[in-house]
Every structure is written in structure tokens, then in C-alpha cells.
Design a protein around this motif. Structure first.
Motif, short mmCIF file in Angstrom:
data_model
loop_
_atom_site.label_atom_id
_atom_site.label_comp_id
_atom_site.label_asym_id
_atom_site.label_seq_id
_atom_site.Cartn_x
_atom_site.Cartn_y
_atom_site.Cartn_z
N ASN A 41 10.07 26.41 -20.53
CA ASN A 41 10.61 26.17 -21.86
C ASN A 41 11.23 27.44 -22.41
N SER A 42 12.03 27.29 -23.45
CA SER A 42 12.67 28.43 -24.12
C SER A 42 13.35 29.34 -23.11
N LEU A 43 14.12 28.75 -22.23
CA LEU A 43 14.74 29.51 -21.15
C LEU A 43 15.75 30.52 -21.68
N LYS A 44 15.80 31.65 -21.00
CA LYS A 44 16.69 32.75 -21.34
C LYS A 44 17.63 33.03 -20.17
N PRO A 45 18.79 33.63 -20.43
CA PRO A 45 19.68 33.96 -19.32
C PRO A 45 19.01 34.80 -18.24
N GLU A 46 18.10 35.68 -18.60
CA GLU A 46 17.42 36.49 -17.61
C GLU A 46 16.45 35.71 -16.72
N ASP A 47 16.22 34.44 -17.03
CA ASP A 47 15.44 33.57 -16.16
C ASP A 47 16.27 33.03 -14.99
N THR A 48 17.56 33.25 -15.02
CA THR A 48 18.42 32.81 -13.93
C THR A 48 17.97 33.44 -12.62
N ALA A 49 17.71 32.60 -11.62
CA ALA A 49 17.18 33.08 -10.35
C ALA A 49 17.04 31.91 -9.40
N ILE A 50 16.82 32.24 -8.14
CA ILE A 50 16.32 31.26 -7.19
C ILE A 50 14.81 31.25 -7.31
N TYR A 51 14.24 30.09 -7.52
CA TYR A 51 12.80 29.95 -7.68
C TYR A 51 12.18 29.39 -6.41
N TYR A 52 11.07 30.01 -6.00
CA TYR A 52 10.37 29.64 -4.78
C TYR A 52 8.93 29.30 -5.10
N CYS A 53 8.40 28.28 -4.45
CA CYS A 53 6.96 28.11 -4.45
C CYS A 53 6.41 28.71 -3.16
N ALA A 54 5.16 29.12 -3.22
CA ALA A 54 4.55 29.82 -2.11
C ALA A 54 3.06 29.57 -2.11
N ALA A 55 2.44 29.83 -0.96
CA ALA A 55 1.00 29.65 -0.81
C ALA A 55 0.39 30.87 -0.14
N ARG A 56 -0.75 31.27 -0.65
CA ARG A 56 -1.50 32.37 -0.07
C ARG A 56 -2.88 31.87 0.36
N SER A 57 -3.50 32.60 1.25
CA SER A 57 -4.90 32.36 1.52
C SER A 57 -5.70 32.76 0.30
N PRO A 71 3.96 39.51 -3.55
CA PRO A 71 4.55 38.61 -2.55
C PRO A 71 3.94 38.72 -1.17
N ASN A 72 3.45 39.90 -0.80
CA ASN A 72 2.91 40.10 0.53
C ASN A 72 1.63 39.30 0.78
N LEU A 73 1.00 38.80 -0.27
CA LEU A 73 -0.20 37.99 -0.11
C LEU A 73 0.13 36.55 0.30
N TYR A 74 1.37 36.16 0.19
CA TYR A 74 1.75 34.76 0.38
C TYR A 74 2.33 34.55 1.77
N ASN A 75 1.76 33.60 2.49
CA ASN A 75 2.08 33.38 3.89
C ASN A 75 3.11 32.28 4.11
N TYR A 76 3.26 31.37 3.15
CA TYR A 76 4.15 30.23 3.30
C TYR A 76 5.06 30.15 2.09
N TRP A 77 6.34 29.85 2.35
CA TRP A 77 7.36 29.84 1.31
C TRP A 77 8.26 28.62 1.45
N GLY A 78 8.64 28.07 0.29
CA GLY A 78 9.68 27.07 0.29
C GLY A 78 11.04 27.72 0.43
N ARG A 79 12.08 26.90 0.48
CA ARG A 79 13.44 27.40 0.68
C ARG A 79 14.13 27.77 -0.63
N GLY A 80 13.55 27.41 -1.76
CA GLY A 80 14.07 27.83 -3.05
C GLY A 80 14.92 26.78 -3.74
#
Length: 126
Positions: A84-100, A110-119
Motif C-alpha cells: 500500500n501507499s506505493l512510492k516511485p522508489e518501490d519500483t523493482a523486480i520483486y522475488y519470493c524466496a525460501a530459507r532453511s 539474501p545469502n540465507l535463502y536457498n530457493y528463489w522465484g524468477r521475479g
């Protein structure tokens, strides 16, 4: 093998809202902790939001605190990011990820996360 697929990105005007979804395969809350990251244009990947292991409390980067909400549907193996209340600086590729969940370190490193979506691309116009 955990697989993640993001959806829900798009273009919005500043002040608008968007909800991202991430479908997760082979998800177990006790073994895999989910989070959202983003890569603004020309910048490094940065953490956005995740869950603590154990009590599953949410944790947010300061830049999005109070504006973004992370949630999950364990039965459907889906994690969401309500923005919500999005700002221009929120512009990005967003990824979900999973860590142990047993990994040690800063919870949004980021180094804690072993699996990544494509964005999925999020663009906020001023």
C-alpha cells in the motif's frame, strides 16, 4: 526441492496498492521460512519482508514498514505481499524466496535463502 512462482506485478501510480502472490511447492512451515526481496533498477537485491521461525512473527525492512504486509496461506502453500501507499522508489523486480528456518544470521540477508522465484516487475510512476 522448493519451487517458487511469483505473480501480481504491474504498473501503478504513486499512492496506489498492489498485491503480490507466490505459489510454493513442497512447503512446510517448520522447514522453510519464506520472504520477499526486491532489486531496484541499477541496485543490489534487498530484503523486504519475511517471517521469524518459531512464532512466525513478520519482520519488515524499515523502508516498507507500515506500508507492506506479508501473509501466508499454509493450506494453499501461498505467500502474499500486500503493498500500500506505493512510492516511485518501490519500483523493482520483486522475488519470493525460501530459507532453511534453522539458518543463522540476519533474517533478511539474501545469502540465507536457498530457493528463489524468477521475479515479477513492479513499477510505480510519480
Amino acid at each position: 526441492q522448493v519451487q517458487l512462482v511469483e505473480s501480481g506485478g504491474g504498473s501503478v501510480q504513486a499512492g496506489g496498492s498492489l498485491r503480490l502472490s507466490c505459489a510454493v511447492s513442497k512447503y512446510t512451515s517448520s522447514s522453510n521460512c519464506l520472504g520477499w526481496f526486491r532489486r531496484p533498477p541499477g541496485k543490489e537485491r534487498e530484503g523486504v519482508a519475511t517471517f521469524f521461525s518459531g512464532d512466525s512473527r513478520p519482520y519488515y525492512a524499515d523502508s516498507v514498514k507500515g506500508r507492506f504486509t506479508i501473509s501466508r496461506d499454509n493450506a494453499e502453500s501461498t505467500v502474499y505481499l500486500q503493498m500500500n501507499s506505493l512510492k516511485p522508489e518501490d519500483t523493482a523486480i520483486y522475488y519470493c524466496a525460501a530459507r532453511s528456518c534453522g539458518a543463522s544470521g540476519y533474517i533478511l540477508h539474501p545469502n540465507l535463502y536457498n530457493y528463489w522465484g524468477r521475479g515479477t516487475q513492479v513499477t510505480v510512476s510519480s
